[in-house]
Design an enzyme around this catalytic site. Structure first.
Site, PDB file in Angstrom:
ATOM      1  N   ASP A  33       0.828  -1.207   0.000  1.00 15.48           N
ATOM      2  CA  ASP A  33       0.000   0.000   0.000  1.00 15.48           C
ATOM      3  C   ASP A  33       0.862   1.257   0.000  1.00 15.48           C
ATOM      4  O   ASP A  33       0.650   2.169  -0.780  1.00 15.48           O
ATOM      5  CB  ASP A  33      -0.952  -0.004   1.219  1.00 15.48           C
ATOM      6  N   ASP A  68       7.053   3.702   3.281  1.00  8.22           N
ATOM      7  CA  ASP A  68       7.245   4.781   4.251  1.00  8.22           C
ATOM      8  C   ASP A  68       8.733   4.814   4.637  1.00  8.22           C
ATOM      9  O   ASP A  68       9.550   5.362   3.910  1.00  8.22           O
ATOM     10  CB  ASP A  68       6.309   4.489   5.434  1.00  8.22           C
ATOM     11  N   PHE A  80      -0.171  11.160   7.765  1.00  2.40           N
ATOM     12  CA  PHE A  80      -0.750   9.835   7.989  1.00  2.40           C
ATOM     13  C   PHE A  80      -2.030   9.717   7.171  1.00  2.40           C
ATOM     14  O   PHE A  80      -2.988  10.446   7.378  1.00  2.40           O
ATOM     15  CB  PHE A  80      -1.037   9.601   9.471  1.00  2.40           C
ATOM     16  N   ARG A  97     -10.746   1.609   6.073  1.00  3.07           N
ATOM     17  CA  ARG A  97     -10.226   0.790   4.970  1.00  3.07           C
ATOM     18  C   ARG A  97     -11.175   0.794   3.771  1.00  3.07           C
ATOM     19  O   ARG A  97     -10.754   0.617   2.640  1.00  3.07           O
ATOM     20  CB  ARG A  97     -10.046  -0.668   5.422  1.00  3.07           C
TER      21      ARG A  97
HETATM   22  P1  5GP Z   1       7.572   1.028   6.264  1.00  2.00           P
HETATM   23  O1  5GP Z   1       8.191  -0.258   6.720  1.00  2.00           O
HETATM   24  O2  5GP Z   1       7.888   1.390   4.837  1.00  2.00           O
HETATM   25  O3  5GP Z   1       7.865   2.158   7.208  1.00  2.00           O
HETATM   26  O4  5GP Z   1       6.037   0.848   6.467  1.00  2.00           O
HETATM   27  C1  5GP Z   1       5.145   0.412   5.559  1.00  2.00           C
HETATM   28  C2  5GP Z   1       3.838   0.126   6.264  1.00  2.00           C
HETATM   29  O5  5GP Z   1       3.524   1.095   7.274  1.00  2.00           O
HETATM   30  C3  5GP Z   1       2.712   0.240   5.295  1.00  2.00           C
HETATM   31  O6  5GP Z   1       2.501  -0.979   4.630  1.00  2.00           O
HETATM   32  C4  5GP Z   1       1.538   0.642   6.164  1.00  2.00           C
HETATM   33  O7  5GP Z   1       0.936  -0.505   6.711  1.00  2.00           O
HETATM   34  C5  5GP Z   1       2.164   1.451   7.281  1.00  2.00           C
HETATM   35  N1  5GP Z   1       2.041   2.908   7.032  1.00  2.00           N
HETATM   36  C6  5GP Z   1       3.032   3.764   6.724  1.00  2.00           C
HETATM   37  N2  5GP Z   1       2.562   5.001   6.546  1.00  2.00           N
HETATM   38  C7  5GP Z   1       1.232   4.917   6.724  1.00  2.00           C
HETATM   39  C8  5GP Z   1       0.166   5.889   6.652  1.00  2.00           C
HETATM   40  O8  5GP Z   1       0.328   7.075   6.374  1.00  2.00           O
HETATM   41  N3  5GP Z   1      -1.096   5.415   6.898  1.00  2.00           N
HETATM   42  C9  5GP Z   1      -1.349   4.105   7.205  1.00  2.00           C
HETATM   43  N4  5GP Z   1      -2.626   3.774   7.424  1.00  2.00           N
HETATM   44  N5  5GP Z   1      -0.373   3.176   7.296  1.00  2.00           N
HETATM   45  C10 5GP Z   1       0.900   3.583   7.044  1.00  2.00           C
END
Ligand code: 5GP
Length: 191
Positions: free
Chosen positions: A114, A117, A166, A179
């Site tokens: 999705d 980050d 976020f 969702r």
């Molecule tokens: P990363 O390991 O790249 O930091 O995190 C990825 C995961 O963090 C995504 O798959 C998601 O589940 C969650 N995440 C990161 N940013 C957001 C955000 O702005 N909103 C939501 N709902 N989940 C996020």
């Protein structure tokens, strides 16, 4: 940091028109972009049968639309990793909670995420799956927050770059809420 207790009493009954949400990416824009991503994947994987791996749960809506925009024989599978829990920031810990049903050896994998980050989840998955003898691995992410990156991850198929906010909707949640929104929104206040 958003930290509202969400009881049955204070949950807004309309998720689609929640006044506490600001629309960031419309349903129309998402659908147009996914069609383009699907065309690109169709071209890139011509003659192959990719295995699309949905990273649960947030990517399931994106996955459902993406596979229908790919004009190739393909296979799907699902993986679940430890998530952020009910907070809005990454803890940096990644653990596989549900693994693939079939071995990934010799397959052309496309991880479907999705949002990219910090990059910690995908860099962990890449390392883990390279060790399993996959033929190739690419990444398709609907959203990308470049300002938040902690580890470099190459994004092969990217939907949209977004600011460090976020976001919810289109599969993404805040404490399991939102969702089912057809668009991507930013939570300003929880009603
Ligand atoms: P990363 O390991 O790249 O930091 O995190 C990825 C995961 O963090 C995504 O798959 C998601 O589940 C969650 N995440 C990161 N940013 C957001 C955000 O702005 N909103 C939501 N709902 N989940 C996020």
């Amino acid at each position: 940091m958003i930290a509202f207790p969400m009881t049955e009493k204070n949950v807004n009954l309309s998720e689609f028109n929640d006044p506490g949400l600001e629309v960031l990416i419309t349903a129309e824009a998402i659908s147009k972009r996914i069609a383009e991503m699907g065309e690109q994947i169709t071209r890139d994987y011509a003659g192959r049968r990719p295995l699309l791996v949905c990273v649960l749960k947030g990517a399931m809506v994106f996955m459902a639309d993406l596979i229908r925009s790919i004009d190739l024989p393909l296979a799907i599978d699902f993986i679940a990793v430890s998530s952020y829990g009910s907070g809005t920031r990454s803890t940096g810990e990644v653990k596989i909670i549900k693994d693939l049903d079939a071995p990934a050896e010799g397959r052309d994998l496309i991880f479907v995420e999705d949002i990219l980050d910090t990059g910690l989840t995908l860099s962990y998955l890449l390392e883990n799956f390279r060790a399993r003898g996959t033929s190739s691995i690419t990444i398709a992410a609907l959203l990308n927050k470049p300002d938040r990156r902690k580890v470099e991850v190459h994004l092969d198929y990217k939907g949209f770059d977004i600011p460090d906010e976020f976001v919810v909707g289109y599969g993404l949640d805040f404490d399991e809420r939102y969702r089912n929104l057809p668009y991507i929104g930013v939570v300003r206040s929880v009603g």
